[in-house]
Design a protein around this motif. Structure first.
Motif, PDB file in Angstrom:
ATOM      1  N   HIS A 488      27.159  42.955  30.634  1.00  0.00           N
ATOM      2  CA  HIS A 488      27.169  43.498  31.931  1.00  0.00           C
ATOM      3  C   HIS A 488      28.427  43.191  32.622  1.00  0.00           C
ATOM      4  O   HIS A 488      29.160  43.904  33.292  1.00  0.00           O
ATOM      5  N   ALA A 489      29.078  41.896  32.300  1.00  0.00           N
ATOM      6  CA  ALA A 489      30.117  41.502  32.913  1.00  0.00           C
ATOM      7  C   ALA A 489      31.268  42.354  32.543  1.00  0.00           C
ATOM      8  O   ALA A 489      32.363  42.551  33.168  1.00  0.00           O
ATOM      9  N   VAL A 490      31.338  42.680  31.117  1.00  0.00           N
ATOM     10  CA  VAL A 490      32.591  43.221  30.608  1.00  0.00           C
ATOM     11  C   VAL A 490      32.568  44.512  31.042  1.00  0.00           C
ATOM     12  O   VAL A 490      33.792  44.952  31.447  1.00  0.00           O
ATOM     13  N   VAL A 491      31.720  45.361  31.148  1.00  0.00           N
ATOM     14  CA  VAL A 491      31.797  46.642  31.540  1.00  0.00           C
ATOM     15  C   VAL A 491      32.095  46.747  33.042  1.00  0.00           C
ATOM     16  O   VAL A 491      32.787  47.642  33.419  1.00  0.00           O
ATOM     17  N   ALA A 492      31.290  45.840  33.823  1.00  0.00           N
ATOM     18  CA  ALA A 492      31.568  46.168  35.205  1.00  0.00           C
ATOM     19  C   ALA A 492      33.193  45.763  35.627  1.00  0.00           C
ATOM     20  O   ALA A 492      33.814  46.399  36.181  1.00  0.00           O
ATOM     21  N   THR A 493      33.724  44.887  34.932  1.00  0.00           N
ATOM     22  CA  THR A 493      35.315  44.612  35.125  1.00  0.00           C
ATOM     23  C   THR A 493      36.010  45.837  34.608  1.00  0.00           C
ATOM     24  O   THR A 493      37.057  46.305  35.019  1.00  0.00           O
ATOM     25  N   MET A 494      35.795  46.400  33.186  1.00  0.00           N
ATOM     26  CA  MET A 494      36.502  47.479  33.084  1.00  0.00           C
ATOM     27  C   MET A 494      36.392  48.715  33.792  1.00  0.00           C
ATOM     28  O   MET A 494      37.212  49.479  33.847  1.00  0.00           O
ATOM     29  N   LEU A 495      35.418  48.633  34.326  1.00  0.00           N
ATOM     30  CA  LEU A 495      35.102  49.984  35.350  1.00  0.00           C
ATOM     31  C   LEU A 495      35.616  49.419  36.819  1.00  0.00           C
ATOM     32  O   LEU A 495      35.225  50.247  37.936  1.00  0.00           O
ATOM     33  N   GLY A 496      36.420  48.556  37.024  1.00  0.00           N
ATOM     34  CA  GLY A 496      37.090  48.091  38.344  1.00  0.00           C
ATOM     35  C   GLY A 496      36.344  47.419  39.373  1.00  0.00           C
ATOM     36  O   GLY A 496      36.941  47.302  40.387  1.00  0.00           O
ATOM     37  N   LEU A 497      35.120  46.878  38.999  1.00  0.00           N
ATOM     38  CA  LEU A 497      34.499  46.053  40.045  1.00  0.00           C
ATOM     39  C   LEU A 497      34.748  44.625  39.677  1.00  0.00           C
ATOM     40  O   LEU A 497      35.442  44.369  38.924  1.00  0.00           O
ATOM     41  N   VAL A 640      36.187  36.095  32.531  1.00  0.00           N
ATOM     42  CA  VAL A 640      36.158  37.537  31.945  1.00  0.00           C
ATOM     43  C   VAL A 640      37.302  38.334  32.230  1.00  0.00           C
ATOM     44  O   VAL A 640      37.737  38.915  31.198  1.00  0.00           O
ATOM     45  N   ARG A 641      38.089  38.063  33.256  1.00  0.00           N
ATOM     46  CA  ARG A 641      39.156  38.846  33.632  1.00  0.00           C
ATOM     47  C   ARG A 641      40.272  38.591  32.687  1.00  0.00           C
ATOM     48  O   ARG A 641      41.209  39.333  32.076  1.00  0.00           O
ATOM     49  N   GLY A 642      40.453  37.151  32.234  1.00  0.00           N
ATOM     50  CA  GLY A 642      41.500  36.480  31.447  1.00  0.00           C
ATOM     51  C   GLY A 642      41.226  37.124  29.961  1.00  0.00           C
ATOM     52  O   GLY A 642      42.012  37.407  29.494  1.00  0.00           O
ATOM     53  N   PHE A 643      40.010  37.259  29.663  1.00  0.00           N
ATOM     54  CA  PHE A 643      39.655  37.662  28.217  1.00  0.00           C
ATOM     55  C   PHE A 643      40.090  39.147  28.110  1.00  0.00           C
ATOM     56  O   PHE A 643      40.615  39.610  26.934  1.00  0.00           O
ATOM     57  N   LEU A 644      39.943  40.151  29.210  1.00  0.00           N
ATOM     58  CA  LEU A 644      40.042  41.511  28.996  1.00  0.00           C
ATOM     59  C   LEU A 644      41.622  41.808  29.489  1.00  0.00           C
ATOM     60  O   LEU A 644      42.129  42.904  28.996  1.00  0.00           O
ATOM     61  N   GLY A 645      42.314  41.247  30.156  1.00  0.00           N
ATOM     62  CA  GLY A 645      43.779  41.289  30.577  1.00  0.00           C
ATOM     63  C   GLY A 645      43.442  42.559  31.832  1.00  0.00           C
ATOM     64  O   GLY A 645      42.480  42.886  32.128  1.00  0.00           O
ATOM     65  N   GLU A 646      44.338  43.313  31.808  1.00  0.00           N
ATOM     66  CA  GLU A 646      44.415  44.430  32.583  1.00  0.00           C
ATOM     67  C   GLU A 646      43.724  45.406  32.163  1.00  0.00           C
ATOM     68  O   GLU A 646      43.916  46.014  31.214  1.00  0.00           O
TER      69      GLU A 646
END
Length: 672
Positions: A488-497, A640-646
């Motif tokens: 949930h967290a990874v997809v929400a972050t990737m979709l800009g939330l 979470v954002r740190g693991f994903l980057g931009e």
């Protein structure tokens, strides 16, 4: 000087203190002291009522009231307690064909009978009198429309009370009442305070004591926090601040009472602090709080229709008596919505709902200044539409769950007072994702008890032990839950939330939570709705990507991920005109039209595959979030954002359905 001597002294004075002319008939309406003989247990009541009528009428009006033939008179009194005493004074002062005393609503059948009687009596030249705190609503309409003389009796002011005290105790020296405020005193309070054989000062002391008792704030108001100490209320707090500014302008005499901004409904889940906010508003505004609910209307009456209606009337009388005041109608959704009533319920409930709406009209009109009216509800969709229309409780303000960890930390600190002032509470704030304000208050209370039982001062460890209790799941179930929430967290972050927290802490409803800040809602296009569905499906998609199999954690209840995703897509295809058809098809999950069910399943499968593709592209980040979550139990969105980057450009594009190629002739290759 006793009451008999006082009567003798005033035996030759007219209504306005002027000697009556010899040989002229002397009206008796306000010759109260002549009637207030020793032993009359209503002497003070008679004096108070008579002085009140005298203060709002002229000599000519009083002569008409006493002797004009064929007169139809209406007297508006402050509260229902005044109806009987005013009727006794006016009955004893003149002859009347009929006197209508209406402290509460009459039955419709009785009203029709009275209208016919009134019309016939007036046609025969009889004198009629009606007395009520709300003549337009409570007296027979024929009497109100035929009225020749209207008298509005006001709440007693300082001068009137001084006159009544002098009449009762017989003292002529000045009384210290120049700035006395009688707000909140009803007629029985005043009658009980002004006693024969007392001194003026003793009467004033009793009056002030009665006023203080009537206006004593609700214990919840006296102990309510200041608005500045409340957090997480958003739009509701902005409304309170705007209302306080409007009230300040009104008190300064620069604007009329803000009737429009002073009526609202606070709507939100249980435990979000709606009632607490109203109590703090009353404290900040310096107003008494008059609180009620549908349940109190039943428990304080016989439960019969007339008893419930009397409780509604008593609410507004009490509020007007202490105005300016804040009126709180709690659990407003307990008043049924007429649109959803069954036929067997409509006969009883329709008069109740109608009566409440009409009483709101009177309380929310410009005639009744000084009342801030707030309703609270957990289910705004259950309210009757007429309750929230303009002119009544016209504004619905949402009070939401405090999703921001910073706000939850501030709420906890407000309950902690000075305790743990220098300690870092951010881990506790993260661990309490999904908690309401009431939950956070209970957390602090229980943590204090835990430390007290252990015989030591309160520490962060006590809060954390309750916010993140020991794991009760098996290691395999715990890992599955971690993968699910990480998805949930990874997809929400990737979709800009913006994800604010990810938690493996079990609650009464969920095995884990992800808190997402969606910002201000905009125009809901299909792409935005499908983004929400993808986030809901991401937990199951992550399980499929990492574990190779899905668990039952995405379904099982009406609030589950699958239930919410299905409901969104059902509305897309059936109700919102965003699918292949424009026809409106009401959608109730479990009873979907066949073509809607087929379209919903097609989109669920398509979006599930697209979400799996997203997660597979960042499986490394997904597994790192999972591993960190298993160790720390709660993560901030920054981790979470740190693991994903931009996030990459146009990441949302992979959710769009692929368009099939149009059939046609293949173009021949061009010659080299």
């Amino acid at each position: 000087m006793d009451i008999v001597q006082l009567a003798a002294q005033h035996a030759h004075e007219d209504f306005d203190g002027e000697p009556a002319e010899a040989g002229q008939p002397r009206p008796d309406l306000l010759d109260v002291t002549r009637r207030a003989l020793r032993g009359d247990d209503r002497a003070t009541e008679r004096a108070l009522v008579a002085h009140s009528i005298r203060g709002v009428t002229t000599v000519a009006q009083r002569r008409r009231l006493v002797a004009a033939p064929g007169l139809a008179a209406v007297v508006r009194v402050p509260t229902a307690a005044w109806v009987g005493p005013v009727a006794r004074i006016l009955r004893g002062s003149a002859e009347w064909g009929y006197v209508y005393e209406a402290p509460v609503q009459r039955r419709r059948s009785a009203e029709d009978t009275h209208d016919r009687t009134i019309a016939n009596a007036l046609a025969q030249g009889m004198r009629l009198l009606g007395i009520s705190p709300d003549p337009e609503r409570l007296l027979p309409p024929t009497l109100v429309s035929a009225c020749d003389l209207r008298i509005d009796v006001a709440f007693p002011d300082a001068d009137l009370l001084a006159a009544v005290v002098r009449s009762a105790v017989g003292r002529r020296h000045p009384l210290p009442m120049e700035s006395y405020d009688a707000t909140g005193l009803d007629l029985p309070d005043i009658v009980a305070a002004i006693r024969l054989n007392s001194t003026p000062v003793e009467c004033l002391v009793r009056l002030e004591r009665a006023r203080a008792s009537r206006l004593a704030p609700d214990p919840g108001v006296a102990d309510a926090p200041r608005l500045a100490d409340l957090h997480g209320y958003g739009e509701a707090m902005a409304w309170c601040q705007d209302l306080l500014r409007d009230l300040a302008e009104w008190r300064a005499g620069r604007t009329p009472f803000p009737n429009g901004s002073a009526r609202a409904v606070l709507a939100g889940p249980p435990g979000t602090g709606k009632t607490q906010l109203v109590r703090s508003l009353a404290r900040e505004a310096g107003m008494p709080l008059v609180a009620t609910s549908m349940a109190s209307w039943f428990t304080n009456s016989s439960g019969n229709l007339d008893g419930v209606l009397r409780q509604v009337d008593a609410l507004w009388e009490r509020a007007r008596a202490v105005a300016p005041a804040v009126v709180l109608i709690d659990e407003l959704d307990a008043l049924p919505n007429r649109a959803g009533m069954e036929a067997r319920d409509r006969t009883w409930w329709t008069p109740v709902v109608t009566h409440v709406l009409l009483s709101l009209d009177g309380a929310c009109s410009g005639v009744t200044d000084g009342l801030v009216v707030v309703g609270c509800t957990n289910h705004v969709g259950m309210l009757d539409e007429a309750l929230v229309r303009p002119g009544r409780l016209e504004r619905v303000i949402q009070v939401r769950t405090p999703d921001d960890p910073v706000v939850r930390e501030a709420i906890m600190r407000s309950h902690l007072g000075g305790d743990l002032a220098g300690e870092d509470l951010s881990p506790v704030a993260l661990a309490t994702a999904g908690a309401m304000g009431a939950d956070l208050m209970a957390l602090v209370r229980d943590a204090r008890r835990r430390a007290r039982v252990a015989g030591r001062p309160l520490g962060v460890v006590d809060l954390m032990a309750l916010a993140a209790p020991p794991v009760r799941r098996t290691p395999d179930d715990d890992r599955t839950c971690a993968v699910h929430e990480a998805g949930h967290a990874v997809v929400a972050t990737m979709l800009g939330l913006r994800v604010t927290a990810v938690s493996l802490v079990e609650t009464a409803t969920y095995a884990g939570t992800v808190t997402v800040d969606r910002g201000r809602p905009g125009a809901m296009l299909r792409a935005g709705l499908e983004r929400e569905v993808s986030i809901l499906l991401a937990g199951l998609a992550a399980e499929q990507v990492v574990l190779g199999v899905r668990s039952a954690g995405g379904g099982g209840s009406p609030t589950s991920d699958l239930a919410q995703a299905t409901a969104i897509l059902a509305c897309v295809h059936g109700e919102q005109g965003l699918g292949r058809t424009l026809s409106y098809v009401p959608c109730h999950v479990g009873r979907l039209a066949p073509h809607v069910a087929e379209a919903v399943e097609h989109d669920l499968q398509r979006l599930f595959r697209a979400t799996m593709t997203l997660l597979a592209s960042r499986r490394d980040a997904l597994e790192r979030v999972t591993a960190r979550l298993l160790v720390e139990r709660v993560l901030s969105g920054d981790v979470v954002r740190g693991f994903l980057g931009e996030p990459g450009p146009a990441v949302e594009g992979c959710l769009a359905p692929k368009r099939p190629r149009r059939p046609g002739k293949r173009r021949p290759p061009t010659a080299g």
